[in-house]
Design a protein around this motif. Sequence first.
Motif, PDB file in Angstrom:
ATOM      1  N   SER A 135      -5.764   0.632  -1.097  1.00  0.00           N
ATOM      2  CA  SER A 135      -4.551   1.391  -1.348  1.00  0.00           C
ATOM      3  C   SER A 135      -4.074   2.022  -0.039  1.00  0.00           C
ATOM      4  N   VAL A 149      -0.113  -8.651   2.718  1.00  0.00           N
ATOM      5  CA  VAL A 149      -0.079  -7.277   2.213  1.00  0.00           C
ATOM      6  C   VAL A 149      -0.140  -7.289   0.694  1.00  0.00           C
ATOM      7  N   ASP A 150      -0.801  -6.285   0.116  1.00  0.00           N
ATOM      8  CA  ASP A 150      -0.963  -6.181  -1.343  1.00  0.00           C
ATOM      9  C   ASP A 150      -0.507  -4.803  -1.784  1.00  0.00           C
ATOM     10  N   PHE A 151       0.726  -4.724  -2.289  1.00  0.00           N
ATOM     11  CA  PHE A 151       1.254  -3.435  -2.733  1.00  0.00           C
ATOM     12  C   PHE A 151       0.806  -3.078  -4.144  1.00  0.00           C
ATOM     13  N   SER A 162       2.990   0.266  -6.799  1.00  0.00           N
ATOM     14  CA  SER A 162       3.691  -0.501  -5.768  1.00  0.00           C
ATOM     15  C   SER A 162       4.617   0.387  -4.950  1.00  0.00           C
ATOM     16  N   ASN A 222       2.615   2.674  -2.612  1.00  0.00           N
ATOM     17  CA  ASN A 222       2.073   1.914  -1.484  1.00  0.00           C
ATOM     18  C   ASN A 222       3.147   1.600  -0.456  1.00  0.00           C
ATOM     19  N   GLN A 223       4.290   1.137  -0.919  1.00  0.00           N
ATOM     20  CA  GLN A 223       5.356   0.773   0.008  1.00  0.00           C
ATOM     21  C   GLN A 223       5.865   1.986   0.775  1.00  0.00           C
ATOM     22  N   TRP A 243      12.686  -2.176   4.237  1.00  0.00           N
ATOM     23  CA  TRP A 243      11.738  -2.646   5.247  1.00  0.00           C
ATOM     24  C   TRP A 243      12.429  -2.914   6.576  1.00  0.00           C
TER      25      TRP A 243
END
Length: 611
Positions: free
Chosen positions: A168, A198-200, A217, A220-221, A267
């Motif tokens: 996380s 990447v793993d959100f 998600s 995380n982002q 982003w």
Amino acid sequence: MKKFRTARFASIPAGISCAALVLLLAGSFVLAAPVAGGAQEWNPQRLGEPLLRDPIWVYNNWSAYDELSDRIPLTEELAMRELAQIVRLRQFGVHFDYYMMDAFWFDPSGAYRQWRKPNWPDGPDRWIAECRRNGIRPGLWFSTNTLVKINAAPQWQDSLNKNKGSMSFYEGGFLPDFMTVLQYWYDRGIRMFKFDFVDFAAATPDAEKTQTPQEISLRNQNALREALRKFRQNNPEVVLEGFNGFGGDVESTDAPLPFQHPVDLRWLEVLDALYSGDPRPSDVPEMNFWRSMDIYSDHMVRQYERSFLPLERIDSTGFMIGNTGTIYYRKTNAWQGMLLLMVARGCWINTIHGNLEFLDDQQARWFARVQSMYAPLQAMGRTKSFGGMPGEVKPYGFGSFDSQGAVFAVLNPGQSVEEIEMPLLSRVQKQIAGGRILFRDAGFTPVLTGNRVKLGPGQMAAVGFGRYAYARYDLGIQQDVRIPLSIRPVAAQFQPVESNAVMATAAPPEKGDLRIILQQRGKDGRRLRSWPGGPPDGIPVGKALVLQAAQGGRSLPVEINYDKMIWSGLSWAVGEIRHDAMHAGEPITIRCSSTEKNFVALDCELFAVQY
């Protein structure tokens, strides 16, 4: 502020026009201080945010090695060999700004701080120093928050998800430590960072009990984006790229918009570019396998553009040469069209992957000519897409123009001769006339009439106008992509003969060869890829999607070039029976089949082609 403004405007000459005033004010903000001799030096720090101030060229050593689809490891020897090739190519005019060290440089137990031994016995110091000595800025690849060939460090443990495969960003110690790692490498000279896998969706078991997937998600982002924002502020020279996991659907060219995994445009506030998918065949059948790969990269760039990313902020990742599984052991097949299309797409991060030593001196000079032609078009001009969507098998192109002229890269993905219009790209652009074919595939000769060009089936070409219509911009003919001089459908009714197999009988063409095309679709009508097994030990797709022909009780040879171990799968098959192998006046039986276990629809067509 008021005093500053008063002093500035007091120096404006009386009677100056509005247009001149705009130019004067813009120049005073943008230009650097004069240097010796009165000339003004270009200074990126004087230019407005955000992010890249100019197009850049990046060398990436992935596909010179491959530890995912092959067994060729990354070593210091390989990395230094490619750096020497960058220096060699420079003497022919080829320019690189960055050298990206791709995946698996790190010690699995070193928390991204140590390099893998024995492949790097003395670490990266020699590579970094040689890059800097040769004016190249080094870069590093990271698996971001997923554990791909790396172990979770002690300081990451309280960020791990349930299956202990990713961390996380907003819980525990992983993100603070990761940002410390980035700063550590920046301080040692690294100037470009590539974030992959990447793993959100990653969250600790406790968070998964109380938070929805959407909340996880989003948190995380937001956490990663804010951390990268601060990192950029502290390190203004850095270049950051996002790869797998930052949004977009890149597995197929048959997926609809909007993306199932949307791209969050925020982003673009912290990343210089997002990539649009590793090279792979499209879902458009082509006799030349590599042309289908061109169409994939073109299509994905268009998909990201339609999702509101500027072309400049997309890395098409469309150029890879080498002899590894990741690019289906391509070597340098059809590399010229691949390079030309990559720069024609207008992306500001131009990434060249693979074995630079595969380019000989003559090829290096051609590379430099393409690079120099597009340098002003990328830096001072504009690029716009036009025509149909590549994956929908409609002619399309990318046009780049400046005040002196324009270059259009056009491609016809269909199985017929087609004409495409090259439109005006701006209201201020001069009328398009007096053009010149600068580059084309071998075989069919494109027909240029005013602002329209006629292309053969599966053909690409580049057309110059204005100053780019001069002979000095000619790029010649790509001999290893051969386009039929003529093509016409051959009547045939394919009927099911057994599970996932169809058959038809047709008369052999009086002239030319017989082309067979199979397109595989699932129950939903969308094109479906077969995955018999990727390299290095997989099964070639030619054994899963099978084309067979017989005449008078004897088997006929069917020439194919899709029979490769393809890690990304394939939804089509194309083959040709040469005219000399067929007997005139005797029917030919064509059988097309798939080894898929579930039902698939097989759409098959026949064409007579002459070369």
